[in-house]
Design a protein around this motif. Structure first.
Motif, PDB file in Angstrom:
ATOM      1  N   ARG A   1       2.455  -2.788  32.041  1.00 12.68           N
ATOM      2  CA  ARG A   1       2.656  -2.166  30.582  1.00 12.68           C
ATOM      3  C   ARG A   1       4.218  -2.130  30.443  1.00 12.68           C
ATOM      4  N   LYS A   2       5.014  -1.632  31.490  1.00 13.19           N
ATOM      5  CA  LYS A   2       6.283  -1.250  31.144  1.00 13.19           C
ATOM      6  C   LYS A   2       7.097  -2.864  30.955  1.00 13.19           C
ATOM      7  N   GLY A   3       6.498  -3.844  31.696  1.00 14.43           N
ATOM      8  CA  GLY A   3       7.307  -5.165  31.632  1.00 14.43           C
ATOM      9  C   GLY A   3       6.771  -5.833  30.228  1.00 14.43           C
ATOM     10  N   ARG A   4       5.775  -5.643  29.639  1.00  9.13           N
ATOM     11  CA  ARG A   4       5.520  -5.821  28.254  1.00  9.13           C
ATOM     12  C   ARG A   4       6.121  -5.152  27.123  1.00  9.13           C
ATOM     13  N   ILE A   5       6.458  -4.130  27.433  1.00  5.06           N
ATOM     14  CA  ILE A   5       7.152  -3.334  26.465  1.00  5.06           C
ATOM     15  C   ILE A   5       8.558  -3.740  26.316  1.00  5.06           C
ATOM     16  N   ARG A   6       9.173  -3.959  27.879  1.00  9.82           N
ATOM     17  CA  ARG A   6      10.648  -4.331  27.937  1.00  9.82           C
ATOM     18  C   ARG A   6      10.679  -6.149  27.149  1.00  9.82           C
TER      19      ARG A   6
END
Length: 306
Positions: free
Chosen positions: A109-114
């Motif tokens: 999830r964090k990777g997609r946000i970044r």
């Protein structure tokens, strides 16, 4: 030449060390206060350094796009260039070495946000504006008790053990913040001379938990055991503890060998030498008041860069 910089997230890991590095290099450093008008704060600055993250790891999905919008609006209004300390989450499980042209296939999830955040900065750069991604692995800083290296891995080093957050033999890339922010200062001097995006990977220092344990053992003159991190307990805590959830999302990175390709970095900084594992271990022991054995003490000066 304008030498004013606005740092967002000055209370965080990167921002606090960057402020010190820019001041030491003669820059005028302005601190952004969360919740104030960023466009007003950015007036007259040459660079906006966006090292700001949501407080206490809260609500990334909402707050990261909001911060990004504020930064881009402030940059357009002020004409400032933008520098972002970027991470490796965007690559997901793509084979390394990771480069500027490595596809972004985030698996968290964090990777997609970044990744979505970075795409907005790319669009901003495509408008003819200067944007720098200074991309690095996990931050290390012997001064800070809150880095994962200090808070988790080395927590019990006095008791003769470290905690491996993944496979002990997996080699991972780390960025010493004193080193990394010196690079940021050097980039600020020249990287805005040409518009567009500079996605610069910082190769940093690469080592495994096993190699760290061996180096600690050599410097301390005694055996250092490796204990595995209790991911199962973290899994149970993650529904109510946000930091636990954030760590769990990044578990895959602790089990995979990875590195950042240093070709572009070495072309720009041919004489730059990141700290060695030996140096990093020495500085962390030094800050903890732990003495190394005489032969290592002879090799390493107590004059640290801290």
């Amino acid at each position: 030449m304008n030498r004013r910089v606005l740092i967002l997230g000055m209370g965080g890991h990167f921002g606090s060390v960057a402020a010190r590095a820019f001041r030491a290099a003669g820059w005028n450093v302005d601190r952004y206060h969360r919740g104030t008008d960023m466009a007003v704060a950015a007036r007259g600055v040459r660079w906006i350094i966006n090292a700001m993250n949501p407080p206490n790891y809260h609500d990334w999905a909402h707050q990261i796009p909001q911060i990004t919008s504020q930064v881009l609006s402030a940059a357009r209004d002020s004409g400032a260039s933008v520098m972002v300390p970027a991470n490796v989450y965007v690559y997901g499980r793509e084979p390394s070495p990771w480069r500027a042209d490595t596809p972004h296939h985030p698996c968290s999830r964090k990777g997609r946000i970044r990744a979505k955040m970075e795409e907005r900065y790319r669009e901003h750069a495509a408008e003819g504006r200067s944007v720098v991604f200074l991309r690095a692995g996990d931050f290390v800083n012997p001064e800070s008790p809150d880095t994962l290296l200090n808070r988790v891995v080395l927590k019990n080093v006095r008791k003769g053990r470290i905690t491996a957050m993944g496979k002990p033999e997996a080699q991972r890339v780390y960025a010493d913040l004193a080193d990394l922010t010196q690079v940021a200062v050097s980039l600020a001097d020249t990287a805005d001379s040409l518009p567009g995006l500079l996605d610069l990977g910082y190769p940093g220092t690469r080592f495994s938990f096993r190699e760290m344990a061996d180096e600690l053992a050599g410097q301390l003159g005694r055996e250092i055991a490796i204990k595995r991190f209790p991911w199962t307990a973290l899994l149970l805590a993650s529904p109510v503890w946000e930091l636990a959830r954030e760590l769990r999302e990044m578990r895959y990175l602790y089990d995979m060998d990875h590195r950042i390709d240093g070709t572009d970095f070495e072309a720009l900084f041919p004489d730059f030498e990141p700290k060695t594992l030996q140096r990093l271990v020495f500085e962390h022991l030094y800050m903890r008041g732990m003495k190394v054995v005489p032969d290592h003490g002879a090799k390493m000066s107590t004059q640290t860069s801290l």
